[in-house]
Design a protein around this motif. Sequence first.
Motif, PDB file in Angstrom:
ATOM      1  N   ASP A 192     -28.986 -15.526   8.901  1.00  0.00           N
ATOM      2  CA  ASP A 192     -27.883 -15.503   7.936  1.00  0.00           C
ATOM      3  C   ASP A 192     -27.669 -14.127   7.315  1.00  0.00           C
ATOM      4  O   ASP A 192     -26.674 -13.907   6.619  1.00  0.00           O
ATOM      5  N   TYR A 193     -28.592 -13.182   7.538  1.00  0.00           N
ATOM      6  CA  TYR A 193     -28.387 -11.821   7.036  1.00  0.00           C
ATOM      7  C   TYR A 193     -27.197 -11.151   7.732  1.00  0.00           C
ATOM      8  O   TYR A 193     -26.652 -10.174   7.227  1.00  0.00           O
ATOM      9  N   MET A 200     -28.911  -4.987  -0.380  1.00  0.00           N
ATOM     10  CA  MET A 200     -30.198  -5.670  -0.230  1.00  0.00           C
ATOM     11  C   MET A 200     -31.188  -5.008  -1.185  1.00  0.00           C
ATOM     12  O   MET A 200     -31.481  -3.816  -1.058  1.00  0.00           O
ATOM     13  N   THR A 201     -31.696  -5.763  -2.145  1.00  0.00           N
ATOM     14  CA  THR A 201     -32.684  -5.236  -3.071  1.00  0.00           C
ATOM     15  C   THR A 201     -34.061  -5.187  -2.406  1.00  0.00           C
ATOM     16  O   THR A 201     -34.266  -5.730  -1.315  1.00  0.00           O
ATOM     17  N   THR A 207     -38.584 -10.347   1.338  1.00  0.00           N
ATOM     18  CA  THR A 207     -38.332 -11.665   1.936  1.00  0.00           C
ATOM     19  C   THR A 207     -37.925 -11.523   3.401  1.00  0.00           C
ATOM     20  O   THR A 207     -38.387 -12.287   4.263  1.00  0.00           O
ATOM     21  N   PHE A 208     -37.071 -10.553   3.679  1.00  0.00           N
ATOM     22  CA  PHE A 208     -36.644 -10.308   5.056  1.00  0.00           C
ATOM     23  C   PHE A 208     -37.841  -9.931   5.935  1.00  0.00           C
ATOM     24  O   PHE A 208     -37.979 -10.419   7.067  1.00  0.00           O
ATOM     25  N   ALA A 209     -38.721  -9.066   5.417  1.00  0.00           N
ATOM     26  CA  ALA A 209     -39.891  -8.642   6.185  1.00  0.00           C
ATOM     27  C   ALA A 209     -40.826  -9.811   6.465  1.00  0.00           C
ATOM     28  O   ALA A 209     -41.471  -9.870   7.524  1.00  0.00           O
ATOM     29  N   ARG A 211     -39.855 -12.891   6.949  1.00  0.00           N
ATOM     30  CA  ARG A 211     -39.227 -13.746   7.963  1.00  0.00           C
ATOM     31  C   ARG A 211     -39.164 -13.069   9.327  1.00  0.00           C
ATOM     32  O   ARG A 211     -39.243 -13.731  10.366  1.00  0.00           O
ATOM     33  N   TYR A 212     -39.023 -11.730   9.330  1.00  0.00           N
ATOM     34  CA  TYR A 212     -38.844 -11.006  10.594  1.00  0.00           C
ATOM     35  C   TYR A 212     -39.806  -9.810  10.665  1.00  0.00           C
ATOM     36  O   TYR A 212     -39.395  -8.652  10.639  1.00  0.00           O
ATOM     37  N   PRO A 213     -41.120 -10.075  10.718  1.00  0.00           N
ATOM     38  CA  PRO A 213     -42.078  -8.952  10.754  1.00  0.00           C
ATOM     39  C   PRO A 213     -41.942  -8.095  12.004  1.00  0.00           C
ATOM     40  O   PRO A 213     -42.213  -6.892  11.954  1.00  0.00           O
ATOM     41  N   SER A 214     -41.525  -8.678  13.131  1.00  0.00           N
ATOM     42  CA  SER A 214     -41.388  -7.890  14.360  1.00  0.00           C
ATOM     43  C   SER A 214     -40.269  -6.871  14.230  1.00  0.00           C
ATOM     44  O   SER A 214     -40.356  -5.760  14.783  1.00  0.00           O
ATOM     45  N   ILE A 215     -39.208  -7.208  13.476  1.00  0.00           N
ATOM     46  CA  ILE A 215     -38.124  -6.240  13.260  1.00  0.00           C
ATOM     47  C   ILE A 215     -38.607  -5.081  12.396  1.00  0.00           C
ATOM     48  O   ILE A 215     -38.272  -3.917  12.644  1.00  0.00           O
ATOM     49  N   VAL A 216     -39.412  -5.387  11.387  1.00  0.00           N
ATOM     50  CA  VAL A 216     -39.970  -4.320  10.542  1.00  0.00           C
ATOM     51  C   VAL A 216     -40.856  -3.393  11.376  1.00  0.00           C
ATOM     52  O   VAL A 216     -40.828  -2.171  11.205  1.00  0.00           O
TER      53      VAL A 216
END
Length: 294
Positions: A192-193, A200-201, A207-209, A211-216
């Motif tokens: 949904d991002y 994005m604060t 929170t994003f990291a 949910r999606y640690p591989s993207i980070v």
Amino acid sequence: KATVSVLYWTYIFSLSKMAFFLDVGTDLFGAKQNTRLEFAGCPTLSELIIAAEAHFDKECRLRRPAGSPDVSFKCQTMQVYDDTLLRWVDLYSPTQLRNGGQVWCFQPESIYHSEAPGSIPPAKYAPESWLGSPARARAVTEAGIRDPVASEKLRSVFYNIDTSNNRYIPYSTLRDYFTRYDIPWTRSYVGDYYDRTGNMTYSDWVTFAGRYPSIVDSLYYRPRGSYLDRSYYSTALAEADLASARAKREAEIRSYYTSYNAERARLDAEYRARQAARDSALYYRPYSPRYGYM
């Protein structure tokens, strides 16, 4: 003669047992630190890394500001000042080390240990000695490149994108950052991002990291030229790339030495030729013994 021979070999033996000193420095929490370490002889690179990490790990914990994570000191790369080239070069062999020389340790990139501008302070001689002082045994494989923890990665990526230190990132800027490093910004990839607008604060980023640690991980490694997150980039290929880069750097440094020695030989030959010409002119001028006057 027997007495002289005994004294000579005693002197040689004493030289072989002399301690070997190295000034080793690094950046800790925005400040340059420099210390003198003592070894029984010229250390191997593994011995130097282990000794430097053992010393600066203690310094790092003593100087750690409140709120900073308790992270072990790890040495990623090292450089040594070359007195011949008069410049800093990568340290790749113990033959580059000289007694009393200066070595500099670089940690993996971190927002807490940024490289501090300024000159290197004089080395402080640590009271402990590495000539047999008690220390925890460490495997050589433990010394070297350390993969940062997730919290360090997400902070590093956030501040790399938030160059203005606003504590927020516009979603348009985040999409551009994804595109720059070949990371898809699609609904199937970021959920949904994908439809969000505004900013994005840092809290949203955490929170994003989560949910999606591989993207980070991708955003952390790809700006550094390392694509370890790609499935086809195996450990063997990474090691091959590292070996290739090291061999290329060693060849470059050797070429500097070759050019330096060739230029020095040319200048020495030119100097000797001019000196010989001047001596010859001085020797055969009138009133000299070889000119025919007595």
